[in-house]
Enzyme design. Structure first.
Site, short mmCIF file in Angstrom:
data_model
loop_
_atom_site.label_atom_id
_atom_site.label_comp_id
_atom_site.label_asym_id
_atom_site.label_seq_id
_atom_site.Cartn_x
_atom_site.Cartn_y
_atom_site.Cartn_z
N HIS A 125 0.84 -1.19 0.00
CA HIS A 125 0.00 0.00 0.00
C HIS A 125 0.88 1.25 0.00
CE1 HIS A 125 -2.11 3.26 2.38
NE2 HIS A 125 -2.87 3.14 1.31
N SER A 126 0.59 2.19 -0.88
CA SER A 126 1.30 3.47 -0.94
C SER A 126 2.81 3.25 -1.03
CB SER A 126 0.91 4.32 0.28
OG SER A 126 1.38 5.64 0.17
N MET A 127 3.59 3.75 -0.07
CA MET A 127 5.03 3.55 -0.12
C MET A 127 5.38 2.06 -0.17
SD MET A 127 8.01 4.45 2.68
CE MET A 127 7.68 2.91 3.57
N GLY A 129 3.84 -0.13 -1.73
CA GLY A 129 3.72 -0.56 -3.12
C GLY A 129 4.97 -0.26 -3.92
N ASN A 151 -0.94 2.84 -5.50
CA ASN A 151 0.46 3.04 -5.88
C ASN A 151 0.66 2.57 -7.31
OD1 ASN A 151 3.48 1.96 -6.02
ND2 ASN A 151 3.36 3.58 -4.48
#
Length: 223
Positions: A125-127, A129, A151
């Protein structure tokens, strides 16, 4: 899948913490959280996934692998959500040490090795990713599927691909290899310590070696 267990994996600066859902014999899925988050990011998601053969009939996600659209079933999976170093319950790196993306990739490699996972699914998730995408780029043989939440993954200019792949993977592999071979410091007599130093540094004289050992060696209680 509501119940989880806490895990800890030793690293040179402490430990990497994680939490796991499901049976360890299930298909391995490693979950990576976002910037300044932690493994609890997945607390609300994991319980919604199938409980196995005797549970829900299926929750599916479409994702891409080798440019082909595939359907991934999450039944009978073993989910491990890790805390990156300096996040959640994981140890912080030593004061003054930076936190680079490649360090997070190393964290993933360490956890996979500790779990004895040769191939697994990555969900980030997000970073997380971006870290997952970078890991896939460096270790494609270890990842069967990549799932990205909010992401775009890891993007690299084509002309940099080969050099980046060789250099960065080599850095991680050598670091983990050195850590695996690391042993507790050995106590030696002053004479044996000087001999060992001279063997490792052929250009040194005995006088020069003795001068270096004055600040390069620590006296033990045994002398």
């Amino acid at each position: 899948l509501g119940m989880f267990s806490e895990l800890k994996f030793p690293v040179p600066w402490g430990h990497v913490a994680a939490k796991a859902w499901g049976h360890s014999e299930g298909h391995p899925v490693l979950c990576l959280h976002g910037w300044l988050d932690n493994a609890n990011t997945f607390d609300k998601l994991i319980p919604l996934l199938p409980r196995g053969r005797s549970g829900s009939s299926g929750w599916f996600l479409q994702c891409y692998r080798a440019a082909h659209l595939i359907t991934l079933s999450f039944s009978d999976c073993y989910y491990v959500a890790m805390d990156f170093s300096g996040h959640g319950l994981s140890s912080h790196r030593p004061a003054g040490s930076p936190y680079h993306f490649l360090d997070y990739v190393s964290d993933v490699r360490r956890v996979a090795a500790a779990l004895h996972w040769r191939q697994f699914t990555l969900m980030g998730h997000s970073m997380g990713g971006a870290v997952a995408g970078m890991f896939c780029f460096l270790y494609p043989e270890m990842v069967d599927k990549l799932i990205l939440l909010e992401n775009l993954g890891f993007l690299l200019a084509p002309e940099d691909t080969e050099a980046w792949l060789k250099s960065k993977r080599l850095v991680i592999d050598r670091l983990l290899s050195l850590e695996a071979k690391q042993q507790a410091p050995k106590a030696r007599s002053p004479e044996a310590a000087l001999q060992r130093l001279l063997e490792a540094n052929r250009h040194l004289t005995a006088e020069g070696g003795a001068i270096l050992l004055q600040r390069g060696a620590t006296e033990t209680p045994a002398g």
